[in-house]
Scaffold this motif. Structure first.
Motif, PDB file in Angstrom:
ATOM      1  N   ASN A  29      16.246  32.450   8.992  1.00  0.00           N
ATOM      2  CA  ASN A  29      15.776  33.481   8.070  1.00  0.00           C
ATOM      3  C   ASN A  29      16.643  34.724   8.212  1.00  0.00           C
ATOM      4  OD1 ASN A  29      13.331  32.299   6.892  1.00  0.00           O
ATOM      5  ND2 ASN A  29      12.679  32.236   9.019  1.00  0.00           N
ATOM      6  N   VAL A  30      16.967  35.316   7.085  1.00  0.00           N
ATOM      7  CA  VAL A  30      17.751  36.552   7.061  1.00  0.00           C
ATOM      8  C   VAL A  30      16.954  37.591   6.288  1.00  0.00           C
ATOM      9  CG1 VAL A  30      19.888  37.669   6.361  1.00  0.00           C
ATOM     10  CG2 VAL A  30      19.919  35.274   7.128  1.00  0.00           C
ATOM     11  N   VAL A  52      27.376  37.637   9.824  1.00  0.00           N
ATOM     12  CA  VAL A  52      28.321  36.634  10.329  1.00  0.00           C
ATOM     13  C   VAL A  52      28.510  36.800  11.837  1.00  0.00           C
ATOM     14  CG1 VAL A  52      30.738  35.878  10.274  1.00  0.00           C
ATOM     15  CG2 VAL A  52      29.492  36.261   8.144  1.00  0.00           C
ATOM     16  N   ALA A  53      28.670  38.026  12.291  1.00  0.00           N
ATOM     17  CA  ALA A  53      28.848  38.283  13.723  1.00  0.00           C
ATOM     18  C   ALA A  53      27.595  37.902  14.516  1.00  0.00           C
ATOM     19  CB  ALA A  53      29.195  39.752  13.955  1.00  0.00           C
ATOM     20  N   LEU A  54      26.426  38.216  13.977  1.00  0.00           N
ATOM     21  CA  LEU A  54      25.185  37.890  14.678  1.00  0.00           C
ATOM     22  C   LEU A  54      24.995  36.379  14.811  1.00  0.00           C
ATOM     23  CD1 LEU A  54      22.688  40.436  13.058  1.00  0.00           C
ATOM     24  CD2 LEU A  54      23.701  40.543  15.349  1.00  0.00           C
ATOM     25  N   HIS A 109      16.674  32.419  15.281  1.00  0.00           N
ATOM     26  CA  HIS A 109      16.138  31.904  14.025  1.00  0.00           C
ATOM     27  C   HIS A 109      15.964  32.981  12.957  1.00  0.00           C
ATOM     28  CE1 HIS A 109      15.479  27.996  15.752  1.00  0.00           C
ATOM     29  NE2 HIS A 109      14.932  28.576  16.793  1.00  0.00           N
ATOM     30  N   THR A 110      15.903  34.243  13.374  1.00  0.00           N
ATOM     31  CA  THR A 110      15.703  35.324  12.413  1.00  0.00           C
ATOM     32  C   THR A 110      16.720  36.426  12.665  1.00  0.00           C
ATOM     33  OG1 THR A 110      13.342  34.838  12.310  1.00  0.00           O
ATOM     34  CG2 THR A 110      14.037  36.987  11.482  1.00  0.00           C
ATOM     35  N   PHE A 111      17.361  36.844  11.585  1.00  0.00           N
ATOM     36  CA  PHE A 111      18.372  37.896  11.654  1.00  0.00           C
ATOM     37  C   PHE A 111      17.980  38.976  10.643  1.00  0.00           C
ATOM     38  CE2 PHE A 111      20.236  33.853  12.736  1.00  0.00           C
ATOM     39  CZ  PHE A 111      20.947  34.130  13.891  1.00  0.00           C
ATOM     40  N   VAL A 138      18.474  43.354  14.067  1.00  0.00           N
ATOM     41  CA  VAL A 138      17.523  42.767  15.010  1.00  0.00           C
ATOM     42  C   VAL A 138      17.666  41.252  14.939  1.00  0.00           C
ATOM     43  CG1 VAL A 138      15.084  42.489  15.600  1.00  0.00           C
ATOM     44  CG2 VAL A 138      15.913  44.674  14.714  1.00  0.00           C
ATOM     45  N   VAL A 139      17.714  40.616  16.111  1.00  0.00           N
ATOM     46  CA  VAL A 139      17.820  39.161  16.200  1.00  0.00           C
ATOM     47  C   VAL A 139      16.621  38.648  16.978  1.00  0.00           C
ATOM     48  CG1 VAL A 139      19.220  37.257  17.083  1.00  0.00           C
ATOM     49  CG2 VAL A 139      20.329  39.296  16.172  1.00  0.00           C
TER      50      VAL A 139
END
Length: 58
Positions: A18-19, A35-37, A45-47, A56-57
């Motif tokens: 999920n983004v 892309v970096a994350l 699973h979530t960015f 936040v990751v």
């Protein structure tokens, strides 16, 4: 993709990640950060790149 408004866009990638994108503002910066994350935290699973200077990751 789901959105409750133009400022609250969330994307679901093909692999199920999920983004949280937010609005269209700073889209180029958000894409670069995303892309970096993903590269540095592939197990996440979530960015959340809605605020690309403070992502936040989870």
């Amino acid at each position: 993709m789901k959105a409750s408004s133009a400022d609250d866009v969330t994307l679901v990638l093909q692999d199920g990640k999920n983004v949280v994108w937010g609005s269209e503002e700073d889209s180029v910066t958000k894409a670069i950060v995303l892309v970096a994350l993903i590269k540095n935290a592939p197990e996440s699973h979530t960015f959340d790149v809605s605020a690309p200077t403070a992502p936040v990751v989870r």
